[in-house]
Design a protein around this motif. Structure first.
Motif, PDB file in Angstrom:
ATOM      1  N   ASP A 180     -27.879 -14.951  42.488  1.00  0.00           N
ATOM      2  CA  ASP A 180     -26.764 -15.549  41.738  1.00  0.00           C
ATOM      3  C   ASP A 180     -27.113 -16.973  41.306  1.00  0.00           C
ATOM      4  OD1 ASP A 180     -26.505 -17.035  44.059  1.00  0.00           O
ATOM      5  OD2 ASP A 180     -24.512 -16.313  44.569  1.00  0.00           O
ATOM      6  N   ALA A 181     -26.186 -17.620  40.631  1.00  0.00           N
ATOM      7  CA  ALA A 181     -26.435 -18.948  40.055  1.00  0.00           C
ATOM      8  C   ALA A 181     -26.667 -20.017  41.124  1.00  0.00           C
ATOM      9  CB  ALA A 181     -25.271 -19.352  39.154  1.00  0.00           C
ATOM     10  N   GLN A 182     -26.133 -19.817  42.322  1.00  0.00           N
ATOM     11  CA  GLN A 182     -26.330 -20.785  43.405  1.00  0.00           C
ATOM     12  C   GLN A 182     -27.629 -20.564  44.172  1.00  0.00           C
ATOM     13  OE1 GLN A 182     -23.329 -19.086  43.010  1.00  0.00           O
ATOM     14  NE2 GLN A 182     -22.480 -20.841  41.902  1.00  0.00           N
ATOM     15  N   GLY A 183     -28.361 -19.506  43.868  1.00  0.00           N
ATOM     16  CA  GLY A 183     -29.634 -19.248  44.540  1.00  0.00           C
ATOM     17  C   GLY A 183     -29.514 -18.293  45.714  1.00  0.00           C
ATOM     18  N   GLN A 184     -28.355 -17.682  45.930  1.00  0.00           N
ATOM     19  CA  GLN A 184     -28.171 -16.706  47.009  1.00  0.00           C
ATOM     20  C   GLN A 184     -28.814 -15.383  46.595  1.00  0.00           C
ATOM     21  OE1 GLN A 184     -26.747 -17.018  50.146  1.00  0.00           O
ATOM     22  NE2 GLN A 184     -27.489 -14.949  50.432  1.00  0.00           N
ATOM     23  N   VAL A 185     -29.594 -14.790  47.493  1.00  0.00           N
ATOM     24  CA  VAL A 185     -30.311 -13.548  47.211  1.00  0.00           C
ATOM     25  C   VAL A 185     -29.510 -12.378  47.781  1.00  0.00           C
ATOM     26  CG1 VAL A 185     -32.482 -12.303  47.524  1.00  0.00           C
ATOM     27  CG2 VAL A 185     -32.496 -14.794  47.325  1.00  0.00           C
ATOM     28  N   PHE A 186     -29.391 -11.307  46.990  1.00  0.00           N
ATOM     29  CA  PHE A 186     -28.660 -10.112  47.399  1.00  0.00           C
ATOM     30  C   PHE A 186     -29.573  -8.909  47.307  1.00  0.00           C
ATOM     31  CE2 PHE A 186     -25.483 -13.046  45.880  1.00  0.00           C
ATOM     32  CZ  PHE A 186     -24.449 -12.926  46.808  1.00  0.00           C
ATOM     33  N   TRP A 187     -29.523  -8.076  48.325  1.00  0.00           N
ATOM     34  CA  TRP A 187     -30.242  -6.799  48.342  1.00  0.00           C
ATOM     35  C   TRP A 187     -29.187  -5.703  48.293  1.00  0.00           C
ATOM     36  CZ3 TRP A 187     -35.211  -4.929  48.398  1.00  0.00           C
ATOM     37  CH2 TRP A 187     -35.395  -3.603  48.802  1.00  0.00           C
ATOM     38  N   ASN A 188     -29.118  -4.967  47.192  1.00  0.00           N
ATOM     39  CA  ASN A 188     -28.111  -3.923  47.002  1.00  0.00           C
ATOM     40  C   ASN A 188     -26.711  -4.439  47.329  1.00  0.00           C
ATOM     41  OD1 ASN A 188     -30.058  -2.118  46.198  1.00  0.00           O
ATOM     42  ND2 ASN A 188     -30.294  -1.208  48.212  1.00  0.00           N
ATOM     43  N   SER A 189     -26.360  -5.589  46.790  1.00  0.00           N
ATOM     44  CA  SER A 189     -25.047  -6.246  46.920  1.00  0.00           C
ATOM     45  C   SER A 189     -24.766  -6.804  48.311  1.00  0.00           C
ATOM     46  CB  SER A 189     -23.918  -5.283  46.533  1.00  0.00           C
ATOM     47  OG  SER A 189     -24.093  -4.833  45.221  1.00  0.00           O
ATOM     48  N   MET A 190     -25.770  -6.927  49.153  1.00  0.00           N
ATOM     49  CA  MET A 190     -25.606  -7.531  50.482  1.00  0.00           C
ATOM     50  C   MET A 190     -26.445  -8.799  50.537  1.00  0.00           C
ATOM     51  SD  MET A 190     -25.804  -4.146  52.916  1.00  0.00           S
ATOM     52  CE  MET A 190     -26.047  -5.182  54.322  1.00  0.00           C
ATOM     53  N   PRO A 191     -25.859  -9.946  50.930  1.00  0.00           N
ATOM     54  CA  PRO A 191     -26.660 -11.177  50.991  1.00  0.00           C
ATOM     55  C   PRO A 191     -27.737 -11.081  52.072  1.00  0.00           C
ATOM     56  CG  PRO A 191     -24.427 -11.536  51.816  1.00  0.00           C
ATOM     57  CD  PRO A 191     -24.466 -10.153  51.297  1.00  0.00           C
ATOM     58  N   VAL A 192     -28.933 -11.565  51.721  1.00  0.00           N
ATOM     59  CA  VAL A 192     -30.063 -11.525  52.655  1.00  0.00           C
ATOM     60  C   VAL A 192     -30.817 -12.849  52.580  1.00  0.00           C
ATOM     61  CG1 VAL A 192     -30.404  -9.018  52.579  1.00  0.00           C
ATOM     62  CG2 VAL A 192     -31.575 -10.452  50.930  1.00  0.00           C
ATOM     63  N   ASP A 193     -31.592 -13.120  53.635  1.00  0.00           N
ATOM     64  CA  ASP A 193     -32.491 -14.271  53.611  1.00  0.00           C
ATOM     65  C   ASP A 193     -33.903 -13.764  53.294  1.00  0.00           C
ATOM     66  OD1 ASP A 193     -32.992 -12.954  55.968  1.00  0.00           O
ATOM     67  OD2 ASP A 193     -32.971 -14.735  57.229  1.00  0.00           O
ATOM     68  N   VAL A 241     -36.670 -13.511  55.128  1.00  0.00           N
ATOM     69  CA  VAL A 241     -37.295 -12.642  56.135  1.00  0.00           C
ATOM     70  C   VAL A 241     -36.715 -11.232  56.050  1.00  0.00           C
ATOM     71  CG1 VAL A 241     -37.632 -12.299  58.609  1.00  0.00           C
ATOM     72  CG2 VAL A 241     -37.782 -14.598  57.637  1.00  0.00           C
ATOM     73  N   THR A 242     -35.400 -11.133  55.923  1.00  0.00           N
ATOM     74  CA  THR A 242     -34.755  -9.822  55.827  1.00  0.00           C
ATOM     75  C   THR A 242     -35.162  -9.117  54.542  1.00  0.00           C
ATOM     76  OG1 THR A 242     -32.878 -10.776  57.004  1.00  0.00           O
ATOM     77  CG2 THR A 242     -32.539  -8.634  55.989  1.00  0.00           C
ATOM     78  N   LEU A 292     -38.240  -4.782  51.910  1.00  0.00           N
ATOM     79  CA  LEU A 292     -39.330  -4.405  51.003  1.00  0.00           C
ATOM     80  C   LEU A 292     -40.385  -3.575  51.729  1.00  0.00           C
ATOM     81  CD1 LEU A 292     -39.778  -7.733  49.010  1.00  0.00           C
ATOM     82  CD2 LEU A 292     -38.867  -5.578  48.136  1.00  0.00           C
ATOM     83  N   ASP A 293     -40.744  -4.001  52.944  1.00  0.00           N
ATOM     84  CA  ASP A 293     -41.720  -3.233  53.724  1.00  0.00           C
ATOM     85  C   ASP A 293     -41.187  -1.841  54.050  1.00  0.00           C
ATOM     86  OD1 ASP A 293     -43.504  -5.323  53.649  1.00  0.00           O
ATOM     87  OD2 ASP A 293     -42.917  -6.133  55.603  1.00  0.00           O
ATOM     88  N   GLN A 294     -39.890  -1.767  54.354  1.00  0.00           N
ATOM     89  CA  GLN A 294     -39.286  -0.480  54.666  1.00  0.00           C
ATOM     90  C   GLN A 294     -39.280   0.435  53.435  1.00  0.00           C
ATOM     91  OE1 GLN A 294     -35.369  -0.880  56.301  1.00  0.00           O
ATOM     92  NE2 GLN A 294     -35.058   1.312  56.512  1.00  0.00           N
ATOM     93  N   SER A 295     -39.017  -0.128  52.270  1.00  0.00           N
ATOM     94  CA  SER A 295     -39.013   0.697  51.063  1.00  0.00           C
ATOM     95  C   SER A 295     -40.415   1.162  50.690  1.00  0.00           C
ATOM     96  CB  SER A 295     -38.374  -0.055  49.889  1.00  0.00           C
ATOM     97  OG  SER A 295     -39.197  -1.115  49.479  1.00  0.00           O
ATOM     98  N   VAL A 351     -36.222 -18.282  41.935  1.00  0.00           N
ATOM     99  CA  VAL A 351     -36.742 -17.047  41.341  1.00  0.00           C
ATOM    100  C   VAL A 351     -38.231 -16.907  41.640  1.00  0.00           C
ATOM    101  CG1 VAL A 351     -37.111 -15.798  39.175  1.00  0.00           C
ATOM    102  CG2 VAL A 351     -34.996 -17.072  39.524  1.00  0.00           C
ATOM    103  N   ASP A 352     -38.966 -17.989  41.521  1.00  0.00           N
ATOM    104  CA  ASP A 352     -40.398 -17.967  41.799  1.00  0.00           C
ATOM    105  C   ASP A 352     -40.674 -17.623  43.267  1.00  0.00           C
ATOM    106  OD1 ASP A 352     -43.146 -18.325  41.123  1.00  0.00           O
ATOM    107  OD2 ASP A 352     -43.056 -20.277  42.153  1.00  0.00           O
ATOM    108  N   ARG A 353     -39.877 -18.177  44.178  1.00  0.00           N
ATOM    109  CA  ARG A 353     -40.052 -17.902  45.609  1.00  0.00           C
ATOM    110  C   ARG A 353     -39.813 -16.420  45.912  1.00  0.00           C
ATOM    111  NH1 ARG A 353     -35.725 -20.314  47.987  1.00  0.00           N
ATOM    112  NH2 ARG A 353     -34.815 -18.343  48.576  1.00  0.00           N
ATOM    113  N   ILE A 354     -38.766 -15.827  45.314  1.00  0.00           N
ATOM    114  CA  ILE A 354     -38.467 -14.417  45.565  1.00  0.00           C
ATOM    115  C   ILE A 354     -39.530 -13.514  44.938  1.00  0.00           C
ATOM    116  CG2 ILE A 354     -36.751 -12.590  45.205  1.00  0.00           C
ATOM    117  CD1 ILE A 354     -36.009 -14.794  47.269  1.00  0.00           C
TER     118      ILE A 354
END
Length: 142
Positions: free
Chosen positions: A69-82, A84-85, A90-93, A115-118
């Protein structure tokens, strides 16, 4: 076999055809055709309802979405993640066969360093099926 019963004084040849051997051959051919026809098996596929107590899997088998999102929060399938998670997901997929698609969609107002970090995390995870969602809005700009 043909046989003439009764009859007058005609000693000439018979003009009727003997159909008994023809019928015997036709019956044998009919039985052979019936024996060679494969057995028809009719299967009815029924989708049974699943237990509703189970929650949806975190890592889906067909496609997963990483949204920033615009604040830099990362979401995996609509769930916020950090970070490491995200790497664990990604490893699981990547363990799944076939590998699910990863859809990457950053908000246009997201800082570039986030964006670059992710993207670096995704690259280090060796994801091969990556798609950028939302770029179609820029197709007429260039």
């Amino acid at each position: 076999m043909g046989m003439s019963v009764g009859g007058g004084g005609d000693d000439g040849p018979m003009m009727e055809i003997n159909t008994t051997p023809l019928i015997d051959v036709m019956l044998v051919l009919l039985i052979m055709i019936i024996m060679t026809i494969p057995i028809q098996t009719h299967a009815v596929k029924v989708d049974l309802p699943q237990n509703s107590n189970n929650t949806a899997p975190i890592v889906e088998a067909t496609k997963n979405k990483v949204y920033i999102d615009a604040q830099g929060q990362v979401f995996w399938n609509s769930m916020p993640v950090d970070d490491v998670t995200l790497r664990q997901y990604l490893d699981q997929s990547l363990q799944m066969s076939p590998e699910p698609e990863l859809h990457f969609q950053p908000d246009p107002q997201t800082p570039y360093d986030v964006v670059d970090r992710i993207l670096a995390i995704i690259k280090r995870a060796n994801v091969t099926k990556l798609g950028f969602v939302g770029n179609e809005q820029y197709r007429n700009d260039f």
